[in-house]
Design an enzyme around this catalytic site. Structure first.
Site, mmCIF file in Angstrom:
data_model
loop_
_atom_site.group_PDB
_atom_site.id
_atom_site.type_symbol
_atom_site.label_atom_id
_atom_site.label_comp_id
_atom_site.label_asym_id
_atom_site.label_seq_id
_atom_site.Cartn_x
_atom_site.Cartn_y
_atom_site.Cartn_z
ATOM 1 N N SER B 117 0.753 -1.400 -0.102
ATOM 2 C CA SER B 117 0.051 -0.142 -0.031
ATOM 3 C C SER B 117 0.866 1.194 -0.040
ATOM 4 O O SER B 117 0.412 2.290 -0.350
ATOM 5 C CB SER B 117 -0.911 -0.005 1.309
ATOM 6 O OG SER B 117 -0.341 0.230 2.418
ATOM 7 N N LYS B 154 0.805 4.080 7.102
ATOM 8 C CA LYS B 154 0.044 4.997 6.043
ATOM 9 C C LYS B 154 0.631 6.496 6.150
ATOM 10 O O LYS B 154 1.144 6.688 7.128
ATOM 11 C CB LYS B 154 -1.481 4.950 6.233
ATOM 12 C CG LYS B 154 -2.170 3.602 6.079
ATOM 13 C CD LYS B 154 -2.379 3.250 4.374
ATOM 14 C CE LYS B 154 -2.933 1.903 4.234
ATOM 15 N NZ LYS B 154 -2.204 0.984 4.743
#
Lengths: 210, 210
Positions: B117, B154
């Site tokens: 990600s 993230k």
DNA sequence: GAAAATACCAGACAAATGTCTGGTAGTCAA
DNA sequence: TTGACTACCAGACATTTGTCTGGTATTTTC
């Protein structure tokens, strides 16, 4: 680890070794507040017996951490590497960084990446690559090579052309750059075995924010 | 560096220091083949005068490399970090890795990245992120947060919507993934301050090769 | 309770080690 | 030639340092 003091002794010695200065028995004694040298000595002997430390008898500051516990050591972070190879650059490192887990202790050096040519291999400008010194490499290795008197990080590709002769290329991992096909001799300085990037000082800018 | 012998002395001492065992004056003497201690001593003094070495007077093996003030130390490499936070995970680390140059000694831990990600931020699966423990972060920071009882890496984005209220989002850096807008409380474990990737064991595959 | 083990202390000794004084031989410039 | 300088040597001395012997409490084990 038998007791609590034992543990404190181990932590003290380990930290000192990791920070580059092995303590003497008497330094351990003082750090622990012992009034006898022997107290420190016994703890150290116990730690050696338990395999948490290793030592070379009769030489001063002769304690080491067993391989699996640290193998941490410092390697030079080089500045400019230019023609003439590594010898000169190792002379005048910008600093030293700690590495661990690598076997080839002495033949490692670190280099700061310049340019975006390896962007798609997740290697960015200002990343630090840790390089194992070697004069040849295999197909697919990311290597540091000397091109135009300048150290550069590229992917090495060894292919066989239609005639069957071997062809060596240095591939950037960025469509904006072209592969380099060395005409003359290719001077490989080493193979990249680790990449590091620090975010601490960097400033992130995002235009979405007002 | 004045002379050639000087140079050999420096190389010997530097290599010994980098490999973790500082030599004594007499060890330098023997390594260089000098018949007098003073010969080694003078070269060492000269190197200190030139700034290539530093030393602590009167203590054995007291030589250091300049700017080597980096105190390396070990931080835990955590396995699974799940609900319940770090406490449990720190108890049972998968191992330790060496870091240096970071001030906040005790509040660091390392984590292996899972998933792609953050690919476009040059963070790949199996990379190791070094995280400074903190419960909040700023816009743009790459953070480790607890989502669905799972630690995830993230980019934190703090925006202001049309109504003027603050909106916190966790953005992957990969178009195949969607941003996460935490409904309830957002549990931030820390901020990523460094990324490391090791190539040594990895196998590179390229379909171009026969 | 006795024996063993732990955890520390006191003091010492020999070797290792940093440091010093005073040399010699060669080079180089004035 | 002289003087400064470099590079080395010989020998010595005071600390530092690893190591040893022999102690005293306290706790643990049988």
């Amino acid at each position: 680890m038998s007791g609590k003091t034992q543990h404190r002794v181990f932590e003290f010695v380990r930290d000192r070794i990791l920070s580059g200065s092995v303590p003497t028995v008497r330094e351990v004694q003082r750090a622990m507040g012992f009034r006898a040298v022997q107290s420190a000595q016994e703890h150290l002997d116990a730690l050696v017996a338990e395999g948490l430390l290793e030592k070379t008898p009769r030489i001063s500051r002769g304690y080491r951490l067993p391989e699996h516990h640290s193998s941490a050591f410092m390697i030079p972070l080089l500045g400019r590497v230019q023609a003439g190879g590594l010898e000169d650059a190792v002379e005048d490192p910008e600093g030293y960084i700690a590495v661990d887990g690598h076997p080839s202790r002495s033949r490692l050096f670190a280099l700061k990446v310049r340019g975006e040519s390896m962007k798609n291999a997740a290697i960015l400008p200002d990343d630090i690559v840790i390089v194992r010194q070697q004069s040849s490499a295999e197909h697919g290795d990311i290597v540091v090579a000397l091109i135009d008197d300048q150290a550069t990080v590229k992917r090495l590709k060894v292919t066989r052309d239609t005639g069957g002769s071997i062809r060596v290329e240095l591939h950037p991992e960025n469509p904006d750059f072209s592969p380099i096909i060395p005409v003359a001799d290719l001077h490989i300085l080493g193979k990249v075995i680790e990449v590091r990037r620090q975010y601490e000082a960097s400033v992130f800018y995002d235009s979405d924010v007002s």
